[in-house]
Structures are given as structure tokens and as C-alpha cells.
Design a protein around this motif. Structure first.
Motif, PDB file in Angstrom:
ATOM      1  N   SER A 153      10.357  10.898  -4.996  1.00  0.00           N
ATOM      2  CA  SER A 153       8.720  10.398  -5.498  1.00  0.00           C
ATOM      3  C   SER A 153       8.423   8.786  -5.636  1.00  0.00           C
ATOM      4  O   SER A 153       7.154   8.567  -5.692  1.00  0.00           O
ATOM      5  CB  SER A 153       9.071  11.303  -6.596  1.00  0.00           C
ATOM      6  OG  SER A 153       8.760  13.012  -6.358  1.00  0.00           O
ATOM      7  N   GLY A 176       9.464   7.604  -1.477  1.00  0.00           N
ATOM      8  CA  GLY A 176       9.519   7.832  -0.421  1.00  0.00           C
ATOM      9  C   GLY A 176      10.980   8.124   0.313  1.00  0.00           C
ATOM     10  O   GLY A 176      11.988   8.274  -0.416  1.00  0.00           O
ATOM     11  N   LYS A 191       1.349   8.557  12.654  1.00  0.00           N
ATOM     12  CA  LYS A 191       0.642   9.987  11.809  1.00  0.00           C
ATOM     13  C   LYS A 191       1.151  10.860  12.977  1.00  0.00           C
ATOM     14  O   LYS A 191       0.848  12.264  12.450  1.00  0.00           O
ATOM     15  CB  LYS A 191      -0.121   9.728  11.573  1.00  0.00           C
ATOM     16  CG  LYS A 191      -0.682   9.307  10.436  1.00  0.00           C
ATOM     17  CD  LYS A 191      -2.325   8.388   9.640  1.00  0.00           C
ATOM     18  CE  LYS A 191      -2.214   7.193   8.629  1.00  0.00           C
ATOM     19  NZ  LYS A 191      -3.417   7.126   8.865  1.00  0.00           N
ATOM     20  N   LYS A 205       4.144  13.442   6.207  1.00  0.00           N
ATOM     21  CA  LYS A 205       3.319  13.577   4.630  1.00  0.00           C
ATOM     22  C   LYS A 205       2.353  12.270   4.420  1.00  0.00           C
ATOM     23  O   LYS A 205       0.723  13.030   4.660  1.00  0.00           O
ATOM     24  CB  LYS A 205       4.217  14.085   3.825  1.00  0.00           C
ATOM     25  CG  LYS A 205       3.417  14.881   2.590  1.00  0.00           C
ATOM     26  CD  LYS A 205       3.202  15.504   1.548  1.00  0.00           C
ATOM     27  CE  LYS A 205       4.738  14.973   0.817  1.00  0.00           C
ATOM     28  NZ  LYS A 205       5.698  15.678  -0.216  1.00  0.00           N
ATOM     29  N   SER A 206       3.354  11.977   4.168  1.00  0.00           N
ATOM     30  CA  SER A 206       2.270   9.835   3.857  1.00  0.00           C
ATOM     31  C   SER A 206       2.632   8.863   4.679  1.00  0.00           C
ATOM     32  O   SER A 206       4.120   8.583   4.809  1.00  0.00           O
ATOM     33  CB  SER A 206       1.806  10.101   2.912  1.00  0.00           C
ATOM     34  OG  SER A 206       2.874  10.336   1.836  1.00  0.00           O
ATOM     35  N   SER A 211       2.081   4.998   2.914  1.00  0.00           N
ATOM     36  CA  SER A 211       2.021   4.025   2.480  1.00  0.00           C
ATOM     37  C   SER A 211       2.506   2.243   2.279  1.00  0.00           C
ATOM     38  O   SER A 211       3.735   2.507   3.086  1.00  0.00           O
ATOM     39  CB  SER A 211       2.308   4.372   0.907  1.00  0.00           C
ATOM     40  OG  SER A 211       1.767   5.540   0.987  1.00  0.00           O
ATOM     41  N   GLU A 268      -4.006   2.724  -1.191  1.00  0.00           N
ATOM     42  CA  GLU A 268      -3.892   3.878  -0.578  1.00  0.00           C
ATOM     43  C   GLU A 268      -2.822   4.587  -0.527  1.00  0.00           C
ATOM     44  O   GLU A 268      -1.954   5.756  -0.023  1.00  0.00           O
ATOM     45  CB  GLU A 268      -4.487   3.483   1.168  1.00  0.00           C
ATOM     46  CG  GLU A 268      -6.301   3.316   1.028  1.00  0.00           C
ATOM     47  CD  GLU A 268      -6.318   3.265   1.102  1.00  0.00           C
ATOM     48  OE1 GLU A 268      -6.447   5.309   1.546  1.00  0.00           O
ATOM     49  OE2 GLU A 268      -7.895   3.036   1.182  1.00  0.00           O
ATOM     50  N   TYR A 269      -1.629   4.324  -2.231  1.00  0.00           N
ATOM     51  CA  TYR A 269      -0.509   4.814  -2.371  1.00  0.00           C
ATOM     52  C   TYR A 269      -0.463   6.948  -2.331  1.00  0.00           C
ATOM     53  O   TYR A 269      -1.405   6.702  -2.735  1.00  0.00           O
ATOM     54  CB  TYR A 269       0.119   3.998  -3.055  1.00  0.00           C
ATOM     55  CG  TYR A 269       2.130   4.035  -3.689  1.00  0.00           C
ATOM     56  CD1 TYR A 269       2.177   3.390  -2.700  1.00  0.00           C
ATOM     57  CD2 TYR A 269       1.559   4.743  -4.642  1.00  0.00           C
ATOM     58  CE1 TYR A 269       3.977   3.928  -2.730  1.00  0.00           C
ATOM     59  CE2 TYR A 269       3.330   5.336  -4.721  1.00  0.00           C
ATOM     60  CZ  TYR A 269       4.480   4.663  -3.381  1.00  0.00           C
ATOM     61  OH  TYR A 269       5.383   5.231  -4.043  1.00  0.00           O
ATOM     62  N   ASP A 270       0.703   6.576  -1.825  1.00  0.00           N
ATOM     63  CA  ASP A 270       0.532   8.612  -2.465  1.00  0.00           C
ATOM     64  C   ASP A 270       0.893   8.683  -3.956  1.00  0.00           C
ATOM     65  O   ASP A 270       1.884   8.863  -4.755  1.00  0.00           O
ATOM     66  CB  ASP A 270       1.946   9.133  -1.506  1.00  0.00           C
ATOM     67  CG  ASP A 270       1.884  10.693  -1.487  1.00  0.00           C
ATOM     68  OD1 ASP A 270       0.752  10.718  -2.711  1.00  0.00           O
ATOM     69  OD2 ASP A 270       2.960  10.898  -1.935  1.00  0.00           O
ATOM     70  N   TRP A 271       0.135   8.552  -4.420  1.00  0.00           N
ATOM     71  CA  TRP A 271      -0.291   8.032  -6.071  1.00  0.00           C
ATOM     72  C   TRP A 271       0.154   9.870  -7.033  1.00  0.00           C
ATOM     73  O   TRP A 271       0.451   9.096  -7.847  1.00  0.00           O
ATOM     74  CB  TRP A 271      -1.970   7.710  -6.289  1.00  0.00           C
ATOM     75  CG  TRP A 271      -2.269   6.539  -6.010  1.00  0.00           C
ATOM     76  CD1 TRP A 271      -3.014   5.912  -5.133  1.00  0.00           C
ATOM     77  CD2 TRP A 271      -1.364   4.815  -6.669  1.00  0.00           C
ATOM     78  NE1 TRP A 271      -2.953   4.864  -5.606  1.00  0.00           N
ATOM     79  CE2 TRP A 271      -2.328   4.411  -6.059  1.00  0.00           C
ATOM     80  CE3 TRP A 271      -0.932   4.674  -8.130  1.00  0.00           C
ATOM     81  CZ2 TRP A 271      -2.132   2.655  -6.788  1.00  0.00           C
ATOM     82  CZ3 TRP A 271      -0.400   3.825  -8.037  1.00  0.00           C
ATOM     83  CH2 TRP A 271      -0.673   2.499  -7.557  1.00  0.00           C
ATOM     84  N   GLN A 295       2.695  11.297  -6.050  1.00  0.00           N
ATOM     85  CA  GLN A 295       4.141  11.555  -6.966  1.00  0.00           C
ATOM     86  C   GLN A 295       4.515  10.098  -7.990  1.00  0.00           C
ATOM     87  O   GLN A 295       5.282  10.349  -8.471  1.00  0.00           O
ATOM     88  CB  GLN A 295       4.392  11.211  -5.079  1.00  0.00           C
ATOM     89  CG  GLN A 295       4.546  11.657  -4.393  1.00  0.00           C
ATOM     90  CD  GLN A 295       5.332  12.696  -4.244  1.00  0.00           C
ATOM     91  OE1 GLN A 295       6.084  13.207  -4.694  1.00  0.00           O
ATOM     92  NE2 GLN A 295       5.766  13.153  -2.900  1.00  0.00           N
ATOM     93  N   SER A 311       6.714   9.215   3.599  1.00  0.00           N
ATOM     94  CA  SER A 311       6.916  10.638   2.413  1.00  0.00           C
ATOM     95  C   SER A 311       6.736  11.652   3.777  1.00  0.00           C
ATOM     96  O   SER A 311       5.814  11.725   5.074  1.00  0.00           O
ATOM     97  CB  SER A 311       6.212  11.227   1.467  1.00  0.00           C
ATOM     98  OG  SER A 311       6.699  10.042   0.679  1.00  0.00           O
TER      99      SER A 311
END
Length: 411
Positions: free
Chosen positions: A58, A61, A92, A98-99, A101, A127-130, A132, A231
Motif C-alpha cells: 500500500s 506499490g 496499462k 491496477k494503477s 503512479s 494522480e497518485y493512488d490515494w 492506498q 500496483s
């Protein structure tokens, strides 16, 4: 078969007080304790590994993509590269991602009014995977970005806040280390949030801030990054996905590193827990086997007269052996059921209440985590039953050596 089963059932369910009844109860209790301990050991190890891995993934990543650097360590600053949309589109399309960043890190020193400490500044963007990262937030808010410049805010760990005597909305001065013999560059930033992962390597080291600040300090272009943080849907596919991207999706100057490559000591420690689990299971299985063998030998000894009479009446050795095999099966099955009841009961109680605590500085979590895998529990039950029954064929063969005349006279 029916006669052997009938006699075994009468002995096992005899309501009168006898020494054999006491021995059966002891064997059942020993089997139950062994099964319960094996279930709890498996559940605790699975839970421990799951929680630690989720925390690691988390925050950082599963896979990092960086410019190639020989002998790069976890604290090595990245060589910048241009983040191209074509490269992102290619990544992608990889199944299981999944993501993605952007990030970059920079060595720095953080100073409050009373304390000073060395840190790694981790720059991220909006644009980060917030989601998590938000799970670790203890106080305050996440970073608030603006389009004109960098966000003058940072997020620090609860450990760092305590050591530096900082709280939300306090100001801290960060001195960013510059290469080439240049003096550090200072920035005054506001603490907007306090997080806690419980993992010492993270909480003592990282401060989270705006990627644009790292770009500005390093004189990077607006579309340059230190790396991609990926991730994925299933952490078990880390290595295979990393190899696939190295061979098919990345240009030559970029390479992948899994988080296991970056922090091998943590994952080696997690793997060590599997050995501890195996040792506990082996020991508990041996305890169950020894108790079962002892119980069957005592039962055979106590029923020597009965064995002699049965042989004198023409009952075959195998049919007599089956009497004690059925008794052993009764003991093992009853012990497994009782062990399941207590083992699963304690596990569910821990999941619901978290009654058993742990020192977080040693185990990276404050509550003992439990994760029940039903396949593991089924294997424990079946394995315990089969091993005990197979091993008990050996003492049951003593019956072949008993002669009717001596057995009937035996007291």
C-alpha cells in the motif's frame, strides 16, 4: 467387520468408569490440543504475512520502474526519465496492472524548532493512488495540490511527529541535499497530515510531499519523473509481471524492481515465519502420534484377556486389530472435532475483538492478525487423521504375538 466395529463402539462408549476410558479421554484431549495449536499457528502466520505485505504494497506499490542504476538500494535517488503517454498506455495494457503512479525521492534533513532528523522526501502527484495511502492517515488531511506551483505541504509519520514534536498545521524546515558540492536548499513546509504504517523502515525514513517540488529542486522538466510505482491485482504475480514488462513493454534504459527486490530483508523475515509454522505443525503432529500410540498400547494391554478369548473363539488377528483401529479412529475424529471447535473459536474471537495484542515496534502491528484459509484447515484435519491411523497399524500388530492361552491367564 460388523463385529469388530460393534466391540470397538462398546469399548469407546462404555459409560462405566475404567482405566481405558480415562486413557481415551487423555488421547482425545491431546489430539484436540494438537489440532487447535496447528490451526492457530497457520491462521496467525497467514494473518501476519498478509497484514505486513498489505502495508508494504500500500505504501510503495508492488513494482517500480526506474532508469537503470547498478547496485541501486532502497534509498538511492532515481535518475530522471521522461514520462511519455505512449509508455503509460503500453503499461496499462499489461494484464494485472491496477494503477500506475509517478514518484521521485530526494535526500533531505527535516528540522523543527527543537529537533532535527535525516529523511527521504517522497514526491508524488495528484494522480497518485490515494486510497492506498489514506488507510494509514492518523490525523490531518492528504496533500492539497495546486496547478501553478508545488504544494507547500508534507505528510510525516506518527513516529517522526513524536520525535520532532510536530503536529498538524505546524511548520517544518526541510534542507534538501544537492549534489556536486552545492549547499542544501531549504524549504518551509506545513505538516498537513500524519500517517502510521507500523513498519519501522518507512515510518523512520519517509516524508511525503509534492513531486513538483522535487522537479523544481532538481531542475527537471515538468514531465520528468524518478520512476513509476505500479500496483497489481495479485501480488503473487509480481515476478512474472516484472519479467514480462522488462521483455515486452519497456525501453532498454528502464528496468523493473519488485518491492521484494528493494526490501529483501522484510520478505526474508516473512518467509522465516513459514519455517516456524512448519516446525509447530511437525511438533504437534509428533505429540498427537505419541499420545495415540501410548493410548493404543495401554488399551491393548488392558484388553489382553479379551483378545485371548476372541482368538480362542476363532476371531482372526486382522479382525481383532480392527477393533483398536476403530477405537483409534474414534479418538482421532473426536479430537479433531474438538480441536477445530476451540482453534476456530479462538481465531474468530481474535478477528472480532483483537483481544491478543502485540508490541508494534517488534511485529509491525499492534494486534495479532488472523487469516483463516479453509484449505489449510482441511489439510490439517485430513493429514492428522491419516498419519495417526497409518502409524497406529504398527502397535496394533502386537496382537499377532498374543497367544490365547497366555492371554486368558493374563491379569
Amino acid at each position: 467387520m460388523r463385529l469388530s466395529f460393534f466391540i470397538a463402539r462398546r469399548i469407546a462408549f462404555n459409560k462405566g468408569s475404567s482405566f481405558s476410558k480415562f486413557i481415551i479421554n487423555i488421547a482425545v484431549a491431546a489430539t484436540a490440543v494438537s489440532v487447535a495449536v496447528m490451526i492457530l499457528a497457520t491462521a496467525l502466520v497467514n494473518g501476519f504475512q498478509q497484514v505486513i505485505q498489505e502495508k508494504i504494497f500500500s505504501f510503495w506499490g508492488h513494482i517500480h520502474i526506474n532508469e537503470y542504476q547498478p547496485n541501486a538500494g532502497p534509498l538511492t535517488e532515481e535518475i530522471p526519465f521522461y514520462s511519455r503517454q505512449s509508455l503509460l498506455d503500453s503499461l496499462k495494457k499489461v494484464p494485472g496492472i491496477k494503477s500506475i503512479s509517478n514518484y521521485a525521492t530526494k535526500s533531505a534533513i527535516i528540522k523543527s524548532e527543537k529537533e532535527i532528523d535525516g529523511i527521504i522526501f517522497k514526491g508524488i502527484d495528484k494522480e497518485y493512488d490515494w486510497p492506498q495511502l489514506k488507510r494509514f492517515l492518523q490525523a490531518g488531511n492528504l496533500l492539497q495540490f495546486n496547478d501553478s506551483s508545488y504544494a507547500p505541504e508534507i505528510m510525516i509519520s506518527e513516529y517522526m511527529a513524536r520525535e520532532l514534536q510536530l503536529k498538524v498545521n505546524d511548520k517544518a524546515i526541510i534542507y534538501f541535499i544537492q549534489g556536486g558540492g552545492l549547499p542544501p536548499r531549504a524549504r518551509k513546509l506545513t505538516v498537513t497530515g500524519i500517517f502510521k504504517t507500523g513498519i519501522e523502515e518507512y515510518d523512520k525514513t519517509y516524508v511525503i510531499g509534492d513531486l513538483n517540488l522535487v522537479r523544481k529542486l532538481n531542475d527537471w522538466d515538468p514531465n520528468q519523473v524518478g520512476g513509476y510505482e505500479l500496483s497489481i491485482n495479485n501480488y503473487r504475480n509480481m515476478d512474472s509481471l516484472a519479467r514480462y514488462m522488462d521483455n515486452n513493454a519497456l525501453p532498454d534504459q528502464l528496468f523493473t524492481r519488485t518491492i521484494q527486490d528493494i526490501y529483501p530483508n522484510i520478505f526474508d523475515w516473512l518467509q522465516l515465519q513459514n519455517q516456524n509454522e512448519l516446525i509447530i505443525i511437525v511438533i504437534m503432529t509428533i505429540v498427537a502420534i505419541i499420545n495415540m500410540i501410548t493410548a493404543i498400547l495401554i488399551l491393548i494391554l488392558e484388553r489382553t484377556n479379551m483378545i485371548g478369548i476372541a482368538k480362542a473363539l476363532g476371531m482372526r488377528n486382522w479382525d481383532i486389530q480392527k477393533i483398536f483401529v476403530y477405537q483409534a479412529a474414534y479418538i482421532v475424529i473426536l479430537g479433531i472435532l474438538i480441536g477445530d471447535f476451540f482453534g476456530l473459536g479462538i481465531a474468530f474471537l481474535q478477528q472480532a475483538t483483537g483481544i491478543f495484542k502485540l508490541p508494534e515496534e517488534s511485529y509491525y502491528m499492534s494486534v495479532a492478525a488472523v487469516s483463516l484459509h479453509w484449505v489449510d484447515i482441511l489439510l490439517i484435519n485430513i493429514g492428522t487423521f491419516l498419519i495417526c491411523i497409518l502409524i497406529l497399524q504398527v502397535p496394533a500388530r502386537i496382537i499377532r504375538r498374543i497367544t490365547p492361552v497366555k492371554a486368558i491367564q493374563f491379569k
